[in-house]
Design a protein around this motif. Structure first.
Motif: not given
Length: 305
Positions: A78-84, A113-121
């Motif tokens: 759920d990318a909407t729960a992540l800070p942009q 999509a509207d948001l793409a998840p970003i990983w530090a690792d």
């Protein structure tokens, strides 16, 4: 008729006849053996001959190349729960660029999509999200490493403000399944010591500036690689109605600027444009800023001392 009237028989005549007959038999046997051998070779079926030929001529199969980089991740988040990740964000959970003077990978990335998840690792969970649309740009980002299933990218925002953390260039990882990946063959190379700016297309540099203004010792121009995240005409009087080209890097010494809580570095026009006199931005003439304004979002920019 008396015995003397019979013709005399020569000794060895019968033996010679037998020898001649034996030779004929041997020759016949040899011919038969040769015929059988020839017949056995020529009588092989076409399929058998093809199989034999294939065994001799088939090349050794080339193994498929092994996947490179981190393993694929097909989980749903759920990318909407992540800070942009945007120009105003402070994201201590994301790392800064570990190789600020390295090259670019030759691609840009933008969320599908509207948001793409970003990983530090990539072996962990996502910690932020990249929007596809954002008023202040930063949604088309520069790729610094491309793998089979992941890309390492530069991002807008800061890990921390200068007075309380590290304001250097942010980075993160995106899944290739979440993005549009586009090739790009242009970069911008800035050398402060040489007073030069080049637009490099397909490895060929074009000099657009041989003099410009840069930051003071107290408000230096940030060094390293970044990307063009927004180009727009501003209301700033000093820009004389010409475009301002904003970079993903922010000031290494200013928490904010002009009443804003950001201190974005930019290329822009200014009447005074020689020497170390700016707040960190690079001041250019009209021709140079016009050329830079034509470059697409996500274009990589390298600033060297």
């Amino acid at each position: 008729m008396s015995d003397q009237e019979h013709p005399t028989r020569k000794p060895g005549a019968r033996a010679g006849a037998l020898i001649g007959l034996g030779s004929v038999v041997v020759i016949a046997v040899v011919i038969a053996i040769v015929a059988v051998v020839v017949w056995s070779r020529t009588d092989a079926t076409p399929a058998a001959r093809s199989a034999s030929t294939a065994e001799l001529s088939s090349p050794t199969p080339t193994p498929s190349p092994a996947p490179t980089g981190f393993p694929a991740n097909h989980a749903v988040y759920d990318a909407t729960a992540l800070p942009q990740a945007n120009v105003f964000a402070v994201l201590p959970q994301l790392p800064v660029d570990a190789e600020p003077h390295a090259s670019f990978a030759g691609y840009t990335a933008r969320p599908l999509a509207d948001l793409a998840p970003i990983w530090a690792d990539p072996l962990g969970d996502p910690v932020a999200a990249l929007p596809r649309e954002y008023r202040y740009g930063g949604t088309t980002v520069a790729v610094i490493e491309k793998q089979n299933d992941w890309v390492h990218v530069l991002l807008t925002g800061r890990q921390g403000i200068p007075s309380a953390g590290n304001p250097a260039q942010l980075t993160g990882w995106l899944r290739t399944t979440d993005i549009e990946l586009a090739p790009i063959d242009v970069t911008v190379e800035v050398s402060i010591s040489a007073r030069t700016i080049d637009i490099v297309r397909a490895g060929v540099p074009e000099r657009i500036a041989s003099d410009f203004a840069w930051g003071t010792d107290q408000t230096p121009t940030p060094l390293g690689r970044s990307f063009i995240h927004l180009t727009e005409v501003t209301s700033f009087e000093y820009a004389r109605g010409l475009p301002t080209v904003y970079l993903s890097l922010q000031s290494p010494t200013l928490d904010g600027f002009g009443g804003q809580d950001v201190a974005v570095t930019a290329f822009h026009y200014h009447d005074e444009r020689t020497g170390a006199i700016s707040n960190g931005c690079i001041r250019l003439d009209e021709a140079a800023i016009t050329g830079l304004a034509e470059l697409p979002a996500g274009t990589g920019v390298s600033i060297r001392p």
